[in-house]
Each structure stands twice: as structure tokens, then as C-alpha cells.
Design an enzyme around this catalytic site. Structure first.
Site, PDB file in Angstrom:
ATOM      1  N   TYR A  18       3.229 -21.216  31.813  1.00  0.00           N
ATOM      2  CA  TYR A  18       3.620 -20.686  30.506  1.00  0.00           C
ATOM      3  C   TYR A  18       3.443 -21.756  29.430  1.00  0.00           C
ATOM      4  CZ  TYR A  18       6.425 -18.162  27.048  1.00  0.00           C
ATOM      5  OH  TYR A  18       6.861 -17.505  25.919  1.00  0.00           O
ATOM      6  N   HIS A  22       0.682 -21.829  26.282  1.00  0.00           N
ATOM      7  CA  HIS A  22       1.127 -21.953  24.896  1.00  0.00           C
ATOM      8  C   HIS A  22       0.634 -23.243  24.247  1.00  0.00           C
ATOM      9  CE1 HIS A  22       3.531 -18.424  25.717  1.00  0.00           C
ATOM     10  NE2 HIS A  22       3.725 -18.331  24.407  1.00  0.00           N
ATOM     11  N   TYR A  41       8.462 -20.507  14.815  1.00  0.00           N
ATOM     12  CA  TYR A  41       8.641 -19.742  16.053  1.00  0.00           C
ATOM     13  C   TYR A  41       8.885 -20.731  17.186  1.00  0.00           C
ATOM     14  CZ  TYR A  41       7.395 -15.917  19.348  1.00  0.00           C
ATOM     15  OH  TYR A  41       7.386 -14.952  20.315  1.00  0.00           O
ATOM     16  N   TRP A  76      -3.622 -11.292  24.092  1.00  0.00           N
ATOM     17  CA  TRP A  76      -2.659 -12.324  24.489  1.00  0.00           C
ATOM     18  C   TRP A  76      -1.642 -11.744  25.464  1.00  0.00           C
ATOM     19  CZ3 TRP A  76      -2.357 -17.428  24.380  1.00  0.00           C
ATOM     20  CH2 TRP A  76      -1.126 -18.038  24.637  1.00  0.00           C
TER      21      TRP A  76
END
Length: 107
Positions: A18, A22, A41, A76
Site C-alpha cells: 500500500y 502510494h 490528504y 486507481w
């Protein structure tokens, strides 16, 4: 500006993947989020529960509701579907979180 938060669930053992994905987030996705009014974010991980806690700030006139119609957003979500809990269409399962405290709001 408005701040929202939500919870998602990462599949066990997928934290490193993950983070890797990212770290290599697609520039066109960053542009889409920015154009929709998303700012600051952040995503946090709880290793005991595998929960991801996301928090973002967005403009009052944001267009986040239009993001699911964008090809880059759908791609995505397809890309991330093998490492997290999603709906059948690969939309990440999200649980909105309610604010209960904000230090800056105290007088």
C-alpha cells in the site's frame, strides 16, 4: 474549507505494498484530486486492526462527488482492489468518521 475523515480496511500483510503504491501515485490522479478541491490528504494505518484512517481538507465548492466518474479514479481503484476491501466495482469500502474534538475550535 472543510475537513472530512473516513475509515477503510487494508488486507492483512499489505501495508508495505500500500505504501509502495502510494509513494508512486500517478501524477494524473494527484491532478484529479487537486482539481476536485482536495487538499492535505493524509492516510494513517492501525496495524492491529488493518484499518486505514484517511483525513482530508477540501474546498467548500469541491467536486469530489464527480471523482468516481473519472477514468483515472476508476483505474486507481482497480489497481488497489487486490490489497484492500472494496465493493464489487472496486470502490474502496469507506466508513465516514464523525469529528468529536478539534483543539483549534476551543476558545
Amino acid at each position: 474549507m472543510e475537513t472530512i475523515a473516513f475509515r477503510m480496511v487494508l488486507n492483512p500483510g499489505m501495508r508495505e505494498e500500500y505504501e509502495r503504491r502510494h509513494a508512486q501515485i500517478w501524477p494524473e490522479l494527484v491532478d484529479a484530486l487537486h482539481n476536485a478541491g482536495v487538499r492535505d490528504y493524509r492516510i494513517f494505518f492501525d496495524p492491529d486492526s488493518h484499518h486505514l484512517f484517511a483525513m482530508l481538507t477540501r474546498h467548500n465548492h469541491h467536486t469530489m462527488n464527480e471523482l468516481p466518474q473519472l477514468d483515472v479514479m476508476r483505474k486507481w481503484w482497480d489497481y488497489m482492489a487486490d490489497i484492500m476491501q472494496t465493493a464489487a466495482d472496486h470502490t474502496p469500502l469507506q466508513q465516514p468518521l464523525e469529528p468529536v474534538f478539534h483543539l483549534n475550535s476551543l476558545s
